[in-house]
Design a protein around this motif. Sequence first.
Motif, short mmCIF file in Angstrom:
data_model
loop_
_atom_site.label_atom_id
_atom_site.label_comp_id
_atom_site.label_asym_id
_atom_site.label_seq_id
_atom_site.Cartn_x
_atom_site.Cartn_y
_atom_site.Cartn_z
N ILE A 41 -8.48 -1.28 -9.04
CA ILE A 41 -8.11 -1.82 -7.73
C ILE A 41 -9.04 -3.21 -8.04
O ILE A 41 -7.88 -4.13 -7.63
CB ILE A 41 -8.32 -0.73 -6.53
N ALA A 57 -3.04 0.57 -5.24
CA ALA A 57 -3.12 1.28 -4.38
C ALA A 57 -2.49 2.63 -3.30
O ALA A 57 -2.79 3.43 -3.07
CB ALA A 57 -3.56 0.56 -3.11
N ALA A 76 -4.70 3.14 2.13
CA ALA A 76 -4.83 3.38 1.36
C ALA A 76 -3.15 1.42 1.10
O ALA A 76 -2.31 1.22 -0.02
CB ALA A 76 -4.28 3.86 0.06
N GLU A 80 -1.15 -1.60 -0.29
CA GLU A 80 0.26 -1.70 -1.29
C GLU A 80 1.02 -2.09 -0.28
O GLU A 80 1.53 -2.62 -0.86
CB GLU A 80 0.16 0.76 -0.88
N VAL A 95 -10.19 -3.92 -0.29
CA VAL A 95 -10.10 -3.46 -1.15
C VAL A 95 -11.41 -2.77 -1.33
O VAL A 95 -11.89 -1.14 -1.73
CB VAL A 95 -9.87 -4.03 -2.55
#
Length: 112
Positions: A41, A57, A76, A80, A95
């Motif tokens: 990620i 994500a 998450a 996304e 992140v």
Amino acid sequence: MAGIFVLDRGSILERLGGDEEIYAMMVDMYLQDVENNCTAIAAALVQGDSPALRREAHTIKGLLATFSDDDGAADAAAVEHQARLGEIDGLGDAVGGLQQRLREVASALKAG
């Protein structure tokens, strides 16, 4: 940002029909892959790769949801969504938070 993760092994096992073997397998897989997920990620963000960031994500969302981490899964999902829109500037803290959360869940799983 997600609150402190508390492992609820009982509810996870309940969803798995009480199958300890599947639970143990899922924990092992999570622990083996956690650092790869953290690296992937971060790399997607650094490279400015929105589709890769969205995929990573999404994967993390599923991993956290598997272990009943609704707060982490929601974080998450937010990353996304932003990645799906191509709006990844400024997602460094989010992140980083997901990486921290993945490791926090790993620690809880190791502890039992």
